[in-house]
Design an enzyme around this catalytic site. Structure first.
Site, PDB file in Angstrom:
ATOM      1  N   ASP A 201      -2.915 -33.714  -8.363  1.00 58.77           N
ATOM      2  CA  ASP A 201      -1.467 -33.618  -8.355  1.00 58.77           C
ATOM      3  C   ASP A 201      -1.131 -33.405  -9.816  1.00 58.77           C
ATOM      4  O   ASP A 201      -1.243 -34.327 -10.624  1.00 58.77           O
ATOM      5  CB  ASP A 201      -0.831 -34.912  -7.846  1.00 58.77           C
ATOM      6  CG  ASP A 201       0.676 -34.754  -7.738  1.00 58.77           C
ATOM      7  OD1 ASP A 201       1.298 -34.374  -8.736  1.00 58.77           O
ATOM      8  OD2 ASP A 201       1.232 -35.008  -6.655  1.00 58.77           O
ATOM      9  N   HIS A 202      -0.773 -32.181 -10.187  1.00 57.43           N
ATOM     10  CA  HIS A 202      -0.721 -31.885 -11.618  1.00 57.43           C
ATOM     11  C   HIS A 202       0.335 -32.709 -12.359  1.00 57.43           C
ATOM     12  O   HIS A 202       0.295 -32.821 -13.566  1.00 57.43           O
ATOM     13  CB  HIS A 202      -0.579 -30.381 -11.874  1.00 57.43           C
ATOM     14  CG  HIS A 202       0.800 -29.838 -11.664  1.00 57.43           C
ATOM     15  ND1 HIS A 202       1.284 -29.484 -10.444  1.00 57.43           N
ATOM     16  CD2 HIS A 202       1.802 -29.589 -12.532  1.00 57.43           C
ATOM     17  CE1 HIS A 202       2.519 -29.038 -10.567  1.00 57.43           C
ATOM     18  NE2 HIS A 202       2.863 -29.087 -11.833  1.00 57.43           N
ATOM     19  N   HIS A 264       4.386 -34.699  -5.668  1.00 56.59           N
ATOM     20  CA  HIS A 264       4.758 -34.992  -7.061  1.00 56.59           C
ATOM     21  C   HIS A 264       5.782 -36.122  -7.176  1.00 56.59           C
ATOM     22  O   HIS A 264       5.601 -37.069  -7.932  1.00 56.59           O
ATOM     23  CB  HIS A 264       5.361 -33.755  -7.735  1.00 56.59           C
ATOM     24  CG  HIS A 264       4.498 -32.527  -7.633  1.00 56.59           C
ATOM     25  ND1 HIS A 264       3.138 -32.582  -7.752  1.00 56.59           N
ATOM     26  CD2 HIS A 264       4.801 -31.217  -7.443  1.00 56.59           C
ATOM     27  CE1 HIS A 264       2.644 -31.353  -7.636  1.00 56.59           C
ATOM     28  NE2 HIS A 264       3.628 -30.521  -7.438  1.00 56.59           N
TER      29      HIS A 264
END
Ligand code: BG6
Length: 516
Positions: A201-202, A264
């Site tokens: 999950d950047h 996110h």
């Protein structure tokens, strides 16, 4: 601009990563958007900072046939276009000389056999055995065939139990509801051990997100106030000015809740609201996140008084330029009901947070690009100043701005200087760029590096994704059954539909003018 790790405080903190073992990184989806815009530039910047292992090889895997040389040239071009730092041929050369391309269909066992032989040849050339990292950056439809084939051909189990056991990085979406998320997790664990799996999950790689743990648990003044006794409400906003661009085909099957909220925004929520982990160990942090996600009450499903609002943008202005509505965008079904904005009111059913609303919103084509977490504290008791309207008391608010202009702002009230008795809200302001300089590494640099050294702290575990899907799946099904009923619209360039305002007004709150 600081260019070397020595001169950048964040990068010097990464020096522990210099111990990454010799690695061969295989990117599935080598000609995709993510590879060009994020992955290749991340590798390049790691190389600038001498953070890639001395023996490093890259193999791009994709459907269309491409000679190695062409893939190298293409990669160099993409790096010069998207890297945060200027392209220097001598830096690229270090990666480029061991960069290859393997063509094949994702469901063809022969392609994996060929890949295996390619890896063996690279090892032979470098004269040593390599840790193999598979990066799955493809559309989700081919996740399962890739994972199964890696298992079947023995690549998944390569070096198992040793220092160089293979690893797999997977990009979202991790399913599109609880059922498909569980199926994906089963496929993953049929072929890999959980210790080999790195779900990206950047947002977890963003500096400000990592700083949340330090802010909360590395300072003594916040944690005593971080609960229902002092916090009035929490607002998490992830707003974009961008529309769906060229990703209409993907986005129209996804929508804001699946694309941004379920992953996110929920990660931001979990880190904001979880209990202190016992240690900074990956498993201890993930355990706390899962506990928090499980404590969220099921959403109330109702078109008028429910805990969620969805909407689509119609044409409007972004930075003064006219932009078209969602339904007119490329690759969007003319009668699409996909939401480009969604807002939520969540209740966390535990001792710390019972009764404190957590408001979440995310959307495309909104007024401003901003991601932030705003903790609003309760107004002071006693009414010392409230009976006199010369005193304008604002609630104390702690705002963690994730991006852009990363920083932390705390609003307090102060007396306006002079003989008149007047107060005014003032801000204490910490900006990352002012304190640390602005050339901060991108999330993908950190995440790729962490995977190479086997640190899973910033990656999500299978049960985290399932807990989050468990919350949103009934709502997504409810919306699907409603079709267009209850689907609001908002003008591109605005803060979303009126219905989202109404949802928070119902509890006497209002959305913040985020980014201010
Ligand atoms: C991705 C979404 O995960 O995050 C995109 O699929 C979105 O739709 C992007 O634009 C936003 O990321 P960032 O880092 O620009 O906030």
């Amino acid at each position: 601009m600081p260019e070397s790790s020595e001169r950048h405080p964040f990068l010097s903190g990464l020096s522990k990563h210099r111990g990454a073992p010799a690695t061969c990184l295989i990117i599935f989806g080598a000609s995709g958007d993510l590879t060009s815009r994020k992955l290749l530039p991340a590798l390049y910047n790691l190389s600038v900072d001498n953070l890639l292992p001395a023996e490093f090889a890259l193999i791009g895997f994709g459907r269309k046939p491409l000679p190695d040389e062409e893939f190298r040239d293409m990669s160099a071009k993409e790096i010069s276009q998207y890297s945060r730092r200027t392209f220097r041929p001598e830096i690229w050369q270090r990666i480029g000389e061991n960069t290859y391309y393997q063509a094949g269909a994702y469901d063809d066992p022969a392609a994996y056999q060929a890949l295996k032989e390619r890896i063996d040849a690279v090892e032979k050339k470098l004269g040593r055995s390599l840790q193999v990292v598979f990066y799955i950056s493809t559309p989700p439809t081919v996740f399962q065939p890739i994972l199964e084939n890696l298992g079947k051909c023995g690549l998944a189990a390569r070096g198992l139990g040793s220092e160089t056991e293979s690893k797999v990085i997977i990009e979202k979406p991790f399913g599109r509801d609880l059922k498909t998320a569980m199926e994906l997790n089963q496929t993953i664990t049929r072929n890999f051990m959980e210790s080999q799996v790195f779900r990206i999950d950047h947002y977890l790689g963003k500096e400000t997100v990592q700083d949340l743990l330090v802010l909360r648990f590395g300072n003594s003044i916040f944690e005593p106030l971080w609960n229902r006794n002092y916090v009035d409400n929490v607002q998490i906003t992830v707003a974009e000015e961008l529309g769906v661009g060229t990703r209409g085909g993907y986005y129209d099957h996804s929508g804001s809740t699946r694309d941004m909220i379920q992953n996110h925004t929920m990660q931001l929520l979990a880190l904001t609201a979880m209990e202190a982990p016992v240690t900074l160990d990956a498993e201890d942090i993930r355990n706390e996140k899962v506990k928090l996600l499980k404590a969220i009450q099921p959403l109330r499903l109702d078109t008028d008084r429910g805990d969620a609002v969805r909407a689509q943008y119609i044409d409007g202005l972004i930075n003064g330029a006219k932009v078209s509505g969602y339904l007119q965008e490329k690759d969007i079904a003319p009668n699409s009901t996909t939401e480009t904005f969604s807002a939520f009111r969540l209740n966390i059913n535990n001792w710390r947070w019972a009764g404190v609303p957590f408001y979440l919103r995310s959307g495309k084509r909104m007024a401003r690009r901003v991601s932030e977490i705003a903790i609003q504290f309760k107004t002071p008791v006693g009414g010392l100043f409230s009976s006199d309207n010369r005193y304008e008391l604002a609630p104390n608010r702690l705002v963690i701005q994730i991006q852009p202009d990363e920083g932390i702002t705390f609003t307090t009230n102060s007396k306006v200087p002079g003989l008149e008795a007047r107060t005014q809200p003032v801000k204490m302001n910490f900006r990352y760029a002012t304190t640390y300089g602005s050339n901060t590494p991108e999330a993908y640099e950190r995440l790729i590096l962490d995977c190479m050294i086997g640190d899973r702290t910033l990656f999500i575990r299978g049960d985290e994704t399932e807990s989050s899907w468990k919350l949103f799946t009934p709502l997504l099904e409810f919306w699907q059954n409603l079709g267009r009923r209850g689907l609001e619209t908002y003008t591109a360039g605005s803060w979303g539909p009126l219905a989202a305002d109404r949802m928070v007004w119902n509890l006497g709150h209002g959305w913040r003018n985020s980014g201010q």
